[in-house]
Design an enzyme around this catalytic site. Structure first.
Site: not given
Length: 708
Positions: A585, A598
């Site tokens: 990501s 996250y």
């Protein structure tokens, strides 16, 4: 006849004719030909995939003269009667085809006749006529079936098959000795019919069966009746002379152990068989295979090879029989490879000698010398070829060959094609021309991919892209219902040979192992692993719970670690390199609010990727990263409050998120799952095979996420 014959008349073949359906096709002989062909092809006891041929002759208007003329419609080159449609037929003027006899220069000039078939074409949209065309053309019957039924070939391949055929059918089935298909064999069939008027079929030595009728139905019933009689004769003789295949040498092995051993061994075998190009595998422990591989006659019969040309072309000169105990310890991959290497070297040497001994001055270059069929006594059969369908069909053909050997041995003695005849078929210039006409392989042909979380969103887009580019995939997901839906979608779009399925929780080591075992049993191993499965939680540091933290790190970091660890074990067994792509990501590089768990887990995934790349390069295993951002479409990551959390962090509504994310990028683009799939393909498609440890951003351009 329709009142007398019914399915109750047949035990060994499937009677599928529906008179009501056939009545709807009345008057259209070509439609009836297709109907009959599809029924015959639906029963693998009658003929194998792509094997055999069917035809009909009917009157049609000559487009040039307007006069009635006789036309023969016949399955075109490379087709399959079970799936035959009008577009797969060749249509030829019968009188022109037969007139080619006037220019035929003899068997040594056989191959030149194939080009002349084109001068006989009636329908300009015809499929290319096959080499079997004259075999049908020189027989006068309206409907003809040429099939490769196991029961008939068992008689045709028996040492005294001609005598058995004569006695079994009281002279109603003719006999033509083995000869390679072509123009001269067509003349031999006509000669056999002329010498034996009133016969209802012809047996081709070591090859197959010709049967016929005045109508599509009469041909269908005649074909079934002859094959049924052959099968009844074999059944009456099994075990009569001696035990089947000389009786069992090995005791039955439990199914669970067979699957365990096969899954452990398949990647090693695939590595050996992929020495020239990546091969895809197939495994079966079918009862017919086990009866053969566990028998006393295995060592005598297996080296003989097959008899029917179609069987031979698919399965090669002979199988490789492994000298491994069914319960052998297969846990040490290096020791196993060292133990099996001499067997593969010997097989390749045998194949090279076969080629050098039998080749002609104009023979094509020697092809891949690795085996197609590998027999593991007690466990089952492996087959390896360019794709899953071809590997599966090769296994089906070898089962046909086993059936033939079983039948021939029961009534007489099995005989295979002489080596020179086998070579003349395998390296036939017409077969070589057919191979050269095959489409160029796709970039991922022969590759096997496992994409975690591939039942939806990014994962499914990646899996679809890989299949479209030639790979096979192991679809998997935590959600069984979602997985079933994806499997149905892939079956409809790509067919049953494009995928296998496994329910997978990436935090569960047992399920991970089962998924890779599925890959090994279904396809032979693995080449590409995409760690895509994930979830997201967006909370402030105060609101983050330990449970949130553990879940994120379990799925994203430990999941990537465990899946990669299992993948490496398979990849090293194969020793042909591979690709691991980790979907990470933008958040691995960019610091943002409400993202402690996250974002830090993504950073751990990124660095774990670097560490794996550094460690695995010596094994030609490439590890690369794709960094997406804001892929909202059909993604699980936006469920469970993540979208609300991110919208809250940015002070906007959920509905405004896609535009918000696009607006903040340099390119102003919304990122879709297909964009991530394309990035993954760029990394594994072959053009970047010397690159590892890379990060490919697919985020529309987020300057803060530039790697530096």
């Amino acid at each position: 006849m329709s009142e007398i014959i019914g399915k109750e008349s047949f035990k060994h073949v499937s009677y599928l004719w529906d008179h009501a359906k056939a009545a709807e096709l009345a008057g259209d002989e070509v439609a009836l030909l297709l109907y009959r062909s599809n029924l015959l092809g639906a029963d693998l006891r009658l003929t194998n995939y792509g094997g055999g041929n069917t035809s009909c002759k009917a009157i049609a208007k000559d487009p040039l003269t307007g006069l009635d003329t006789e036309v023969m419609w016949i399955k075109g080159s490379g087709g399959d009667i079970g799936t035959l449609t009008r577009s797969g037929l060749a249509a030829l003027y019968v009188d022109r085809l037969r007139s080619l006899e006037n220019v035929y220069r003899g068997i040594e000039h056989e191959d030149e006749m194939v080009e002349l078939f084109n001068h006989c074409i009636y329908d300009l949209a015809s499929k290319a006529p096959s080499i079997d065309t004259p075999l049908h053309g020189f027989l006068p019957f309206k409907h003809i079936d040429h099939l490769h039924p196991d029961a008939a070939i068992a008689i045709a391949a028996a040492k005294d098959g001609k005598r058995i055929t004569q006695e079994l059918f009281n002279g109603e089935i003719g006999w033509v000795e083995w000869q390679r298909p072509g123009f001269d064999l067509g003349l031999k069939l006509r000669e056999c019919l002329n010498d034996n008027p009133g016969i209802k079929g012809i047996m081709l030595g070591s090859h197959g069966l010709f049967t016929w009728g005045d109508t599509a139905y009469e041909s269908y019933v005649n074909t079934l009746t002859v094959i049924e009689q052959c099968a009844e004769y074999l059944e009456a003789n099994y075990g009569k002379k001696r035990p089947v295949f000389g009786g069992a040498k090995l005791a039955d092995v439990p199914a669970e152990l067979r699957k365990k051993q096969a899954a452990a061994l398949a990647p090693v075998l695939r590595g050996f068989c992929s020495s020239e190009r990546h091969m895809v595998g197939h495994f079966t422990d079918d009862a017919r295979v086990l009866e053969f591989t566990n028998s006393n006659d295995l060592d005598r019969l297996a080296p003989l090879g097959t008899s029917c040309p179609d069987h031979f072309l698919r399965t090669k000169i002979s199988p490789l029989v492994l000298d491994l105990a069914p319960d052998a310890d297969l846990s040490d991959a290096e020791a196993l490879k060292n133990a099996l290497a001499p067997a593969f070297e010997a097989y390749r040497a045998m194949y090279k000698e076969y080629y050098e001994t039998c080749k002609h001055p104009n023979s094509p270059a020697m092809r891949d010398p690795n085996p197609v069929i590998i027999l593991y006594p007690g466990i089952g059969m492996f087959s390896f070829s360019k794709d899953k369908q071809t590997a599966r069909v090769a296994a089906e053909f070898y089962i046909n060959a086993i059936n033939v050997m079983k039948g021939a041995e029961a009534i007489s003695e099995y005989t295979s094609l002489p080596r020179q005849e086998a070579f003349n078929i395998e390296y036939w210039l017409l077969e070589e021309a057919k191979l050269q006409r095959m489409p160029k392989p796709k970039p991922l042909s022969g590759k096997i991919a496992l994409v975690t979380g591939s039942a939806g969103g990014i994962g499914k887009a990646i899996a679809k892209k890989f299949v479209q580019e030639g790979a096979v995939v192991i679809l998997n997901d935590l959600n069984a219902e979602r997985l079933d839906g994806a499997a149905e979608e892939f079956k409809t779009a790509f067919g049953k040979d494009a995928y296998a399925t496994a329910q997978l929780d990436v935090t569960n080591a047992d399920q991970i192992q089962q998924a890779f075992d599925t890959a090994s049993l279904a396809f032979g191993g693995i080449d590409i692993v995409v760690n895509n499965a994930g979830l997201s939680i967006s909370k402030t540091i105060e609101d983050h719970t330990q449970k949130d933290w553990d879940l994120l790190y379990d799925v994203l970091v430990k999941g990537q670690f465990l899946v990669t660890q299992a993948a490496v074990q398979v990849l090293k067994k194969q020793a042909i390199g591979g690709d691991i792509v980790n979907i990470v990501s933008k958040n691995a590089l960019v610091s943002g609010p409400n993202n402690a768990g996250y974002g830090s887990a993504k950073a751990a995934q990124l660095h774990l990727s670097r560490l794996n790349a550094a460690e695995l390069g010596a094994d030609k295993i490439r590890v690369n990263v794709v960094n997406p951002d804001a892929v909202i479409s059909d993604s699980n990551i936006w469920a469970g409050g993540w979208a609300e959390g991110r919208a809250k962090a940015y002070g906007i509504t959920v509905e405004e998120l896609p535009a918000y994310y696009a607006k903040r990028t340099l390119l102003g683009e919304i990122i879709l799952p297909d964009d991530i799939a394309n990035a993954c393909f760029a990394l594994v498609g072959g053009l970047m095979k010397k690159s590892t440890g890379n990060v490919l951003n697919v985020d529309g351009g987020v300057a803060m996420a530039f790697v530096r």
